[in-house]
Motif scaffolding. Structure first.
Motif, PDB file in Angstrom:
ATOM      1  N   GLU A   1       0.887 -18.167 -28.076  1.00  0.00           N
ATOM      2  CA  GLU A   1       0.063 -17.237 -28.851  1.00  0.00           C
ATOM      3  C   GLU A   1       0.909 -16.510 -29.892  1.00  0.00           C
ATOM      4  O   GLU A   1       2.012 -16.055 -29.602  1.00  0.00           O
ATOM      5  CB  GLU A   1      -0.590 -16.225 -27.907  1.00  0.00           C
ATOM      6  CG  GLU A   1      -1.521 -15.240 -28.612  1.00  0.00           C
ATOM      7  CD  GLU A   1      -2.214 -14.328 -27.615  1.00  0.00           C
ATOM      8  OE1 GLU A   1      -3.154 -14.802 -26.957  1.00  0.00           O
ATOM      9  OE2 GLU A   1      -1.784 -13.152 -27.491  1.00  0.00           O
ATOM     10  N   MET A   2       0.374 -16.409 -31.121  1.00  0.00           N
ATOM     11  CA  MET A   2       1.118 -15.770 -32.204  1.00  0.00           C
ATOM     12  C   MET A   2       0.201 -14.868 -33.011  1.00  0.00           C
ATOM     13  O   MET A   2      -0.991 -15.160 -33.192  1.00  0.00           O
ATOM     14  CB  MET A   2       1.732 -16.830 -33.139  1.00  0.00           C
ATOM     15  CG  MET A   2       2.692 -17.791 -32.461  1.00  0.00           C
ATOM     16  SD  MET A   2       3.382 -19.017 -33.613  1.00  0.00           S
ATOM     17  CE  MET A   2       4.512 -17.971 -34.544  1.00  0.00           C
ATOM     18  N   ARG A   3       0.766 -13.752 -33.503  1.00  0.00           N
ATOM     19  CA  ARG A   3       0.038 -12.887 -34.412  1.00  0.00           C
ATOM     20  C   ARG A   3      -0.079 -13.580 -35.769  1.00  0.00           C
ATOM     21  O   ARG A   3       0.728 -14.430 -36.129  1.00  0.00           O
ATOM     22  CB  ARG A   3       0.757 -11.550 -34.547  1.00  0.00           C
ATOM     23  CG  ARG A   3       0.742 -10.733 -33.267  1.00  0.00           C
ATOM     24  CD  ARG A   3       1.432  -9.395 -33.460  1.00  0.00           C
ATOM     25  NE  ARG A   3       1.369  -8.582 -32.253  1.00  0.00           N
ATOM     26  CZ  ARG A   3       1.901  -7.371 -32.149  1.00  0.00           C
ATOM     27  NH1 ARG A   3       2.551  -6.836 -33.193  1.00  0.00           N
ATOM     28  NH2 ARG A   3       1.787  -6.691 -31.024  1.00  0.00           N
ATOM     29  N   LEU A   4      -1.079 -13.146 -36.534  1.00  0.00           N
ATOM     30  CA  LEU A   4      -1.407 -13.824 -37.784  1.00  0.00           C
ATOM     31  C   LEU A   4      -0.212 -13.913 -38.733  1.00  0.00           C
ATOM     32  O   LEU A   4       0.144 -14.990 -39.207  1.00  0.00           O
ATOM     33  CB  LEU A   4      -2.580 -13.102 -38.462  1.00  0.00           C
ATOM     34  CG  LEU A   4      -3.246 -13.852 -39.617  1.00  0.00           C
ATOM     35  CD1 LEU A   4      -3.971 -15.082 -39.098  1.00  0.00           C
ATOM     36  CD2 LEU A   4      -4.228 -12.934 -40.347  1.00  0.00           C
TER      37      LEU A   4
ATOM     38  N   GLU B   1      -7.631  -4.500 -35.893  1.00  0.00           N
ATOM     39  CA  GLU B   1      -7.167  -5.148 -37.133  1.00  0.00           C
ATOM     40  C   GLU B   1      -6.149  -6.252 -36.840  1.00  0.00           C
ATOM     41  O   GLU B   1      -5.623  -6.872 -37.760  1.00  0.00           O
ATOM     42  CB  GLU B   1      -6.540  -4.092 -38.043  1.00  0.00           C
ATOM     43  CG  GLU B   1      -7.532  -3.043 -38.530  1.00  0.00           C
ATOM     44  CD  GLU B   1      -6.909  -2.071 -39.508  1.00  0.00           C
ATOM     45  OE1 GLU B   1      -5.680  -2.205 -39.757  1.00  0.00           O
ATOM     46  OE2 GLU B   1      -7.614  -1.182 -39.996  1.00  0.00           O
ATOM     47  N   GLU B   2      -5.874  -6.494 -35.558  1.00  0.00           N
ATOM     48  CA  GLU B   2      -4.875  -7.487 -35.179  1.00  0.00           C
ATOM     49  C   GLU B   2      -5.548  -8.821 -34.837  1.00  0.00           C
ATOM     50  O   GLU B   2      -6.519  -8.861 -34.072  1.00  0.00           O
ATOM     51  CB  GLU B   2      -4.074  -6.995 -33.980  1.00  0.00           C
ATOM     52  CG  GLU B   2      -2.879  -7.871 -33.633  1.00  0.00           C
ATOM     53  CD  GLU B   2      -1.846  -7.861 -34.739  1.00  0.00           C
ATOM     54  OE1 GLU B   2      -1.650  -8.941 -35.327  1.00  0.00           O
ATOM     55  OE2 GLU B   2      -1.277  -6.795 -35.035  1.00  0.00           O
ATOM     56  N   THR B   3      -5.050  -9.893 -35.411  1.00  0.00           N
ATOM     57  CA  THR B   3      -5.572 -11.231 -35.141  1.00  0.00           C
ATOM     58  C   THR B   3      -4.463 -12.060 -34.504  1.00  0.00           C
ATOM     59  O   THR B   3      -3.321 -12.065 -34.949  1.00  0.00           O
ATOM     60  CB  THR B   3      -6.001 -11.936 -36.446  1.00  0.00           C
ATOM     61  OG1 THR B   3      -7.031 -11.174 -37.057  1.00  0.00           O
ATOM     62  CG2 THR B   3      -6.521 -13.339 -36.162  1.00  0.00           C
ATOM     63  N   THR B   4      -4.807 -12.743 -33.406  1.00  0.00           N
ATOM     64  CA  THR B   4      -3.862 -13.659 -32.761  1.00  0.00           C
ATOM     65  C   THR B   4      -4.520 -15.032 -32.647  1.00  0.00           C
ATOM     66  O   THR B   4      -5.741 -15.166 -32.631  1.00  0.00           O
ATOM     67  CB  THR B   4      -3.449 -13.156 -31.362  1.00  0.00           C
ATOM     68  OG1 THR B   4      -4.610 -13.040 -30.557  1.00  0.00           O
ATOM     69  CG2 THR B   4      -2.727 -11.844 -31.444  1.00  0.00           C
ATOM     70  N   ALA B   5      -3.676 -16.053 -32.559  1.00  0.00           N
ATOM     71  CA  ALA B   5      -4.165 -17.431 -32.427  1.00  0.00           C
ATOM     72  C   ALA B   5      -3.370 -18.145 -31.354  1.00  0.00           C
ATOM     73  O   ALA B   5      -2.178 -17.859 -31.139  1.00  0.00           O
ATOM     74  CB  ALA B   5      -4.026 -18.177 -33.764  1.00  0.00           C
ATOM     75  N   ARG B   6      -4.029 -19.058 -30.683  1.00  0.00           N
ATOM     76  CA  ARG B   6      -3.380 -19.893 -29.662  1.00  0.00           C
ATOM     77  C   ARG B   6      -4.049 -21.261 -29.697  1.00  0.00           C
ATOM     78  O   ARG B   6      -5.138 -21.419 -30.260  1.00  0.00           O
ATOM     79  CB  ARG B   6      -3.518 -19.257 -28.286  1.00  0.00           C
ATOM     80  CG  ARG B   6      -4.954 -19.227 -27.759  1.00  0.00           C
ATOM     81  CD  ARG B   6      -5.057 -18.567 -26.400  1.00  0.00           C
ATOM     82  NE  ARG B   6      -4.810 -17.124 -26.495  1.00  0.00           N
ATOM     83  CZ  ARG B   6      -5.758 -16.227 -26.790  1.00  0.00           C
ATOM     84  NH1 ARG B   6      -7.016 -16.629 -27.024  1.00  0.00           N
ATOM     85  NH2 ARG B   6      -5.478 -14.956 -26.854  1.00  0.00           N
ATOM     86  N   LEU B   7      -3.412 -22.236 -29.096  1.00  0.00           N
ATOM     87  CA  LEU B   7      -4.029 -23.546 -29.014  1.00  0.00           C
ATOM     88  C   LEU B   7      -5.283 -23.492 -28.151  1.00  0.00           C
ATOM     89  O   LEU B   7      -5.342 -22.769 -27.163  1.00  0.00           O
ATOM     90  CB  LEU B   7      -3.055 -24.573 -28.417  1.00  0.00           C
ATOM     91  CG  LEU B   7      -1.870 -24.997 -29.288  1.00  0.00           C
ATOM     92  CD1 LEU B   7      -1.037 -26.048 -28.575  1.00  0.00           C
ATOM     93  CD2 LEU B   7      -2.335 -25.531 -30.645  1.00  0.00           C
ATOM     94  N   GLY B   8      -6.290 -24.274 -28.533  1.00  0.00           N
ATOM     95  CA  GLY B   8      -7.543 -24.299 -27.797  1.00  0.00           C
ATOM     96  C   GLY B   8      -7.422 -25.053 -26.493  1.00  0.00           C
ATOM     97  O   GLY B   8      -6.506 -25.801 -26.272  1.00  0.00           O
TER      98      GLY B   8
END
Length: 304
Positions: free
Chosen positions: A252-255, A297-304
């Motif tokens: 998981e990583m921040r934008l 206001e924080e967006t994070t993304a990770r693999l589905g």
């Protein structure tokens, strides 16, 4: 050459399931895919050896309309068969002669019944191991893994299989589901023809292997029949691949952290900034490849 197994870290059942589902959901409707008649499949395979599939359709339909069975082809004048081949620009005329001779063999030596297994099918005139395996797979569902140029390109890019015929054969056989050569060989050849051509169309064709594909993650789409790098530097496809690679490596990583991993010129409010990155992530989320979480206001993304 390394003895490492290219599939060692691959979830083979999941890979199989994704590809077959992708193929069944949408594939090119060639007429020879709608039949299990070994004669029609043999005709299509011989015609396809030197001719683009889109051009084969018209010739195939005309051929089986004129000579619908091995019996009618065996009774035909060989000169007429060769003339048909020439008129439709189907390549070497000796292939027409061999096809005619194979029909005679089927009628005279096999009582009109095709052999069912690859080793037996190679006894037919002009039928080599590849064609025999294709007929056994698509007509009788008992073939081995088909390994043509398209399949080699797919295996090389997706799993880093070395450019070695024995290695391609080993990996192709390991991927082949037991008793499913018909759908599997059609599916992997469709993947090579539609999504993983010399110029790849990973996103446009919704390639089902993007998440595990070495080339998609690295952006290097060279292959045994693609000796030079396609011009994709800076492309959307390359950036999507970098996102998948970064999330696969770091979790998981921040934008903004992710953005700097994807582009050295990433600037949060710039042309290649948060809005640009959110758009790419939204596409990947639609494809089920990543998950996006918004916390204030924080967006994070990770693999589905």
């Amino acid at each position: 050459m390394s003895d490492a197994d290219p599939l060692e870290a691959v979830d083979v059942p999941a890979v199989r399931e994704r590809l077959v589902a992708w193929y069944r959901d949408d594939h090119r409707p060639f007429p020879w895919r709608e039949t299990t008649d070994p004669y029609e499949i043999l005709v299509s395979e011989v015609m396809s050896q030197q001719t683009q599939l889109s051009r084969v359709v018209t010739a195939f339909e005309a051929f089986v309309d004129r000579w619908p069975t091995t019996a009618t082809l065996a009774d035909a004048d060989r000169g007429e068969v060769v003339a048909f081949w020439t008129d439709h620009s189907l390549g070497y005329n000796n292939r027409a002669k061999y096809l005619h001779e194979a029909a005679i063999q089927i009628e005279e030596e096999y009582d009109g019944e095709f052999p069912r297994y690859p080793d037996d099918l190679t006894d037919l005139m002009g039928v080599g191991p590849y064609t025999a395996n294709a007929v056994a797979s698509f007509a009788f569902n008992n073939g081995d893994a088909v390994v043509d140029t398209n399949v080699k390109r797919v295996l090389y890019r997706a799993f880093g299989v070395p450019d070695d015929d024995d290695a391609f054969e080993r990996v192709a056989r390991k991927l082949l589901p037991d008793g499913e050569s018909r759908v599997w060989n059609n599916a992997i050849m469709e993947l090579g023809g539609v999504a993983c051509g010399k110029t790849p169309r990973c996103d446009e064709a919704s390639c089902p292997w993007r998440e595990c594909c070495d080339a998609y993650q690295s952006g290097d789409f060279t292959a045994p029949d693609v000796p030079t790098q396609p011009d994709f530097e800076g492309s959307r496809r390359q950036m999507r691949g970098r996102i998948i690679g970064a999330l696969g490596e770091h979790g998981e990583m921040r934008l903004d952290t992710l953005g700097h991993r994807v582009r050295v010129d990433y600037t949060p409010d710039g042309e290649y900034g948060r809005e640009w990155l959110r758009d790419l992530l939204a596409d990947l989320a639609d494809d089920g490849l990543v998950e996006i979480e918004e916390l204030g206001e924080e967006t994070t993304a990770r693999l589905g």
